[in-house]
Design a protein around this motif. Structure first.
Motif, PDB file in Angstrom:
ATOM      1  N   THR A  73      13.399  20.019  18.597  1.00 43.98           N
ATOM      2  CA  THR A  73      13.647  21.287  19.297  1.00 43.98           C
ATOM      3  C   THR A  73      13.661  21.083  20.801  1.00 43.98           C
ATOM      4  OG1 THR A  73      12.448  22.405  17.513  1.00 43.98           O
ATOM      5  CG2 THR A  73      12.919  23.692  19.487  1.00 43.98           C
ATOM      6  N   HIS A  74      12.812  20.212  21.308  1.00 39.38           N
ATOM      7  CA  HIS A  74      12.718  19.982  22.751  1.00 39.38           C
ATOM      8  C   HIS A  74      13.964  19.335  23.340  1.00 39.38           C
ATOM      9  CE1 HIS A  74       8.005  19.985  22.819  1.00 39.38           C
ATOM     10  NE2 HIS A  74       8.517  21.133  22.438  1.00 39.38           N
ATOM     11  N   HIS A  75      14.876  18.890  22.481  1.00 35.39           N
ATOM     12  CA  HIS A  75      16.105  18.253  22.963  1.00 35.39           C
ATOM     13  C   HIS A  75      17.353  18.993  22.489  1.00 35.39           C
ATOM     14  CE1 HIS A  75      14.306  14.545  24.721  1.00 35.39           C
ATOM     15  NE2 HIS A  75      13.314  14.891  23.917  1.00 35.39           N
ATOM     16  N   MET A  76      17.193  20.240  22.079  1.00 38.81           N
ATOM     17  CA  MET A  76      18.341  21.028  21.640  1.00 38.81           C
ATOM     18  C   MET A  76      19.039  21.637  22.852  1.00 38.81           C
ATOM     19  SD  MET A  76      16.819  22.878  18.196  1.00 38.81           S
ATOM     20  CE  MET A  76      18.385  23.702  17.814  1.00 38.81           C
ATOM     21  N   ALA A  77      20.336  21.356  22.983  1.00 36.82           N
ATOM     22  CA  ALA A  77      21.084  21.784  24.167  1.00 36.82           C
ATOM     23  C   ALA A  77      21.150  23.305  24.297  1.00 36.82           C
ATOM     24  CB  ALA A  77      22.496  21.200  24.124  1.00 36.82           C
ATOM     25  N   GLU A  78      21.022  24.029  23.186  1.00 40.92           N
ATOM     26  CA  GLU A  78      21.102  25.493  23.294  1.00 40.92           C
ATOM     27  C   GLU A  78      19.905  26.079  24.043  1.00 40.92           C
ATOM     28  OE1 GLU A  78      20.038  27.604  19.333  1.00 40.92           O
ATOM     29  OE2 GLU A  78      20.785  25.608  18.766  1.00 40.92           O
ATOM     30  N   TYR A  79      18.807  25.354  24.093  1.00 32.81           N
ATOM     31  CA  TYR A  79      17.641  25.799  24.856  1.00 32.81           C
ATOM     32  C   TYR A  79      17.481  25.033  26.163  1.00 32.81           C
ATOM     33  CZ  TYR A  79      16.502  27.210  20.063  1.00 32.81           C
ATOM     34  OH  TYR A  79      16.549  27.713  18.784  1.00 32.81           O
ATOM     35  N   TRP A  80      17.979  23.782  26.176  1.00 36.67           N
ATOM     36  CA  TRP A  80      17.740  22.885  27.298  1.00 36.67           C
ATOM     37  C   TRP A  80      19.073  22.263  27.732  1.00 36.67           C
ATOM     38  CZ3 TRP A  80      12.720  23.612  28.322  1.00 36.67           C
ATOM     39  CH2 TRP A  80      11.872  23.945  27.266  1.00 36.67           C
ATOM     40  N   PRO A  81      19.809  22.886  28.649  1.00 35.03           N
ATOM     41  CA  PRO A  81      21.065  22.289  29.116  1.00 35.03           C
ATOM     42  C   PRO A  81      20.835  20.865  29.625  1.00 35.03           C
ATOM     43  CG  PRO A  81      20.834  24.544  29.914  1.00 35.03           C
ATOM     44  CD  PRO A  81      19.521  24.178  29.278  1.00 35.03           C
ATOM     45  N   GLU A  82      21.749  19.973  29.282  1.00 33.14           N
ATOM     46  CA  GLU A  82      21.590  18.540  29.601  1.00 33.14           C
ATOM     47  C   GLU A  82      20.184  18.072  29.197  1.00 33.14           C
ATOM     48  OE1 GLU A  82      23.448  17.167  33.457  1.00 33.14           O
ATOM     49  OE2 GLU A  82      23.265  19.333  33.867  1.00 33.14           O
ATOM     50  N   PRO A  83      19.888  18.103  27.921  1.00 37.31           N
ATOM     51  CA  PRO A  83      18.502  17.897  27.476  1.00 37.31           C
ATOM     52  C   PRO A  83      17.910  16.539  27.810  1.00 37.31           C
ATOM     53  CG  PRO A  83      20.023  17.887  25.605  1.00 37.31           C
ATOM     54  CD  PRO A  83      20.799  18.378  26.786  1.00 37.31           C
ATOM     55  N   GLU A  84      18.741  15.510  28.037  1.00 36.15           N
ATOM     56  CA  GLU A  84      18.192  14.189  28.356  1.00 36.15           C
ATOM     57  C   GLU A  84      17.915  14.016  29.842  1.00 36.15           C
ATOM     58  OE1 GLU A  84      17.216  12.480  25.797  1.00 36.15           O
ATOM     59  OE2 GLU A  84      18.109  14.110  24.638  1.00 36.15           O
ATOM     60  N   ARG A  85      18.258  15.021  30.630  1.00 33.59           N
ATOM     61  CA  ARG A  85      17.979  14.973  32.070  1.00 33.59           C
ATOM     62  C   ARG A  85      16.573  15.500  32.329  1.00 33.59           C
ATOM     63  NH1 ARG A  85      18.643  18.819  36.081  1.00 33.59           N
ATOM     64  NH2 ARG A  85      19.746  20.160  34.589  1.00 33.59           N
ATOM     65  N   PHE A  86      15.792  14.757  33.111  1.00 32.95           N
ATOM     66  CA  PHE A  86      14.419  15.154  33.428  1.00 32.95           C
ATOM     67  C   PHE A  86      14.445  16.147  34.582  1.00 32.95           C
ATOM     68  CE2 PHE A  86      10.242  14.810  35.343  1.00 32.95           C
ATOM     69  CZ  PHE A  86       9.399  14.750  34.242  1.00 32.95           C
ATOM     70  N   ASP A  87      13.928  17.362  34.361  1.00 28.47           N
ATOM     71  CA  ASP A  87      13.987  18.397  35.390  1.00 28.47           C
ATOM     72  C   ASP A  87      12.794  19.345  35.258  1.00 28.47           C
ATOM     73  OD1 ASP A  87      14.590  20.267  37.285  1.00 28.47           O
ATOM     74  OD2 ASP A  87      16.317  21.104  36.243  1.00 28.47           O
ATOM     75  N   PRO A  88      11.749  19.150  36.046  1.00 35.24           N
ATOM     76  CA  PRO A  88      10.579  20.037  35.974  1.00 35.24           C
ATOM     77  C   PRO A  88      10.882  21.489  36.297  1.00 35.24           C
ATOM     78  CG  PRO A  88      10.038  18.001  37.106  1.00 35.24           C
ATOM     79  CD  PRO A  88      11.528  18.014  36.949  1.00 35.24           C
ATOM     80  N   LEU A  89      12.010  21.753  36.987  1.00 33.10           N
ATOM     81  CA  LEU A  89      12.333  23.141  37.335  1.00 33.10           C
ATOM     82  C   LEU A  89      12.731  23.961  36.117  1.00 33.10           C
ATOM     83  CD1 LEU A  89      14.215  22.623  40.711  1.00 33.10           C
ATOM     84  CD2 LEU A  89      11.837  23.293  40.335  1.00 33.10           C
ATOM     85  N   ARG A  90      12.812  23.345  34.960  1.00 38.00           N
ATOM     86  CA  ARG A  90      12.991  24.115  33.719  1.00 38.00           C
ATOM     87  C   ARG A  90      11.777  25.005  33.469  1.00 38.00           C
ATOM     88  NH1 ARG A  90      17.082  21.251  30.744  1.00 38.00           N
ATOM     89  NH2 ARG A  90      17.172  19.022  31.246  1.00 38.00           N
ATOM     90  N   PHE A  91      10.668  24.738  34.161  1.00 35.43           N
ATOM     91  CA  PHE A  91       9.427  25.443  33.878  1.00 35.43           C
ATOM     92  C   PHE A  91       8.984  26.356  35.014  1.00 35.43           C
ATOM     93  CE2 PHE A  91       9.574  22.041  30.843  1.00 35.43           C
ATOM     94  CZ  PHE A  91       9.181  22.692  29.678  1.00 35.43           C
ATOM     95  N   THR A  92       9.968  26.850  35.799  1.00 29.89           N
ATOM     96  CA  THR A  92       9.656  27.957  36.693  1.00 29.89           C
ATOM     97  C   THR A  92       9.413  29.198  35.843  1.00 29.89           C
ATOM     98  OG1 THR A  92      11.975  28.617  36.914  1.00 29.89           O
ATOM     99  CG2 THR A  92      11.131  26.991  38.511  1.00 29.89           C
TER     100      THR A  92
END
Length: 457
Positions: free
Chosen positions: A363-382
């Protein structure tokens, strides 16, 4: 291997569904005897991706000796983990893997039994005890971490030793001393036994070593219980468990206390070891983010000064970075349950007794929730990003009634470790280096993660 006591001890006991009862669910049996166990152990997220591409988001697979129905995605996580209708048993889900190793741990309890013991144990995670733990963690972390500066080291064994020492002092109130290696080995053997192919504790098997490790810890912790009950001044976690009472005023038995301690000690040092290792690997790969976190750490407290409990909320970027590391490498790749009643999900009729699972690592790598899921981006958690996303798209600590009891302790430990690391050293990695990760039972780099700790100033 089923829980020998479950049918009499658990009023919700439901026999495992037969393969025939699950015949309408698409899937595969895999290799004789082993099923898909080896493929799942190698890379659970890749295995899930293959199965979903072939069979869809609901599929059946044989692994670890029995058939499981995997349910994929955030909606599945919410159904199974939040469990609004009490459809699923955690005890019977985890039991085949953990019953001989962590009996009576919170994950192996359901409904009222779970609620009562969880409430009793929560006394150890209230603000006053947490403030005391913060002081202990600061002292222990600083003493060891300062010695890393200027070293080339394999990070995983170093952080594992540190988290074991911190768990000993915060949880037990004493250093392990000469028994430290034996205690650590007992936990290693128990965790490895959870995924052993042979499920009986035969000599020379992983399960045999795991059961022996559990007995060592029972013998180690058991004699301490009565003394801790008498000593009202001790504030360590073990002492608080010994004095804790249930709603009816009864105390936990010695055996229950020891089993809860075994389970929580494992969770407190094995899962945080994995999570901090993943975080530090990404710090090495993301030097710009490392500088941002270092600046934040120094703005909260100078090098050599510990974080207070009240300081923890100011480590906002550090927490966002940690959450993204947990997304990239989930500390628990798959979460099992057993269905207590028939239910329907995405058009499939799933029978009572079916082993079901959800996969945080997928689930943590599903593109429907996480665009470009293999890219590391802490700003997903604003705050804005979190609000816009399905609340069960990120579940490294589980969810619902079985959400990790030590969640806030884990955040506190991580922030204290990061503060002392980042204010004393810069973490670097050789160009082109990429560790190979072992996914199960708790993720870790196979080579220990080779890093260079460059002393600041």
């Amino acid at each position: 291997m089923e829980l020998a006591h479950s049918e009499s001890a658990n009023p919700h006991w439901t026999p495992r569904a037969t393969k025939h009862a699950m015949a309408s669910i698409p899937g595969e049996d895999g290799l004789p005897f082993l099923g898909a166990t080896l493929e799942i152990l190698r890379d659970p997220a890749a295995f899930s991706a293959r199965m979903i591409a072939q069979y869809g988001s609901v599929y059946r697979v044989k692994s670890f000796g029995f058939d499981t129905i995997a349910l994929s995605g955030a909606e599945a996580n919410e159904l199974v983990l939040f469990d609004r209708d009490k459809l699923f048993s955690s005890e019977q889900g985890w039991g085949p893997m953990l019953n001989l190793l962590f009996p009576r741990g919170l994950m192996l309890m359901d409904f009222d039994r779970h609620r009562v013991d969880r409430r009793a144990l929560q006394v150890a995670f209230k603000p006053e005890p947490m403030k005391a733990y913060a002081q202990v963690l600061n002292e222990g972390a600083l003493a060891r971490i300062k010695g890393w500066a200027g070293q080339d080291l394999r990070f995983y064994p170093e952080i594992k030793q540190l988290t074991l020492e911190l768990a000993a002092t915060a949880f037990l109130g004493i250093p392990f001393g000469p028994d430290a290696d034996k205690v650590n080995q007992a936990f290693v053997d128990m965790v490895q036994a959870s995924i052993g192919v042979v499920r009986r504790p035969l000599p020379f098997t992983q399960m045999g070593r795991g059961v022996k490790g559990r007995q060592f810890l029972v013998d180690y912790f058991g004699p301490m219980v009565e003394e801790r009950r008498r000593n009202e001044n001790r504030q360590d976690m073990f002492s608080q468990f010994c004095r804790a009472t249930r709603d009816d005023g009864s105390r936990l038995t010695e055996g229950e206390i020891v089993d809860h301690m075994n389970f929580l000690m494992m969770a407190a040092h094995d899962t945080i070891t994995s999570s901090v290792t993943s975080m530090v690997w990404h710090l090495a790969r993301e030097p710009e983010w490392q500088e941002k976190l270092r600046a934040e750490a120094l703005s909260v407290a100078p090098a050599g000064q510990g974080l207070t409990y009240d300081d923890l909320g100011r480590m906002e970027l550090t927490e966002m970075f940690f959450k993204e590391a947990l997304r990239m490498v989930a500390p628990v790749p798959t979460i099992p349950r057993r269905a207590l009643r028939d239910f329907t999900f995405e058009g499939f009729d799933i029978p009572a007794g079916a082993q079901v699972s959800v996969s945080p690592s997928y689930t943590h790598h599903m593109a429907e929730y996480w665009p470009e899921p293999e890219r590391f981006d802490p700003l997903r958690f604003t705050a804005e990003e979190i609000k816009a996303r399905h609340r069960f798209a990120w579940v490294p600590f589980g969810g619902g009634a079985h959400m990790c009891l030590g969640l806030h302790f884990a955040y506190m430990q991580m922030k204290i470790i990061m503060h002392h690391m980042l204010t004393h050293m810069r973490v670097e990695v050789e160009p082109g280096y990429e560790p190979d990760w072992q996914a199960w039972p708790i993720p870790k780099p196979k080579d220990g993660l080779k890093l260079r700790m460059v002393k600041l100033g």
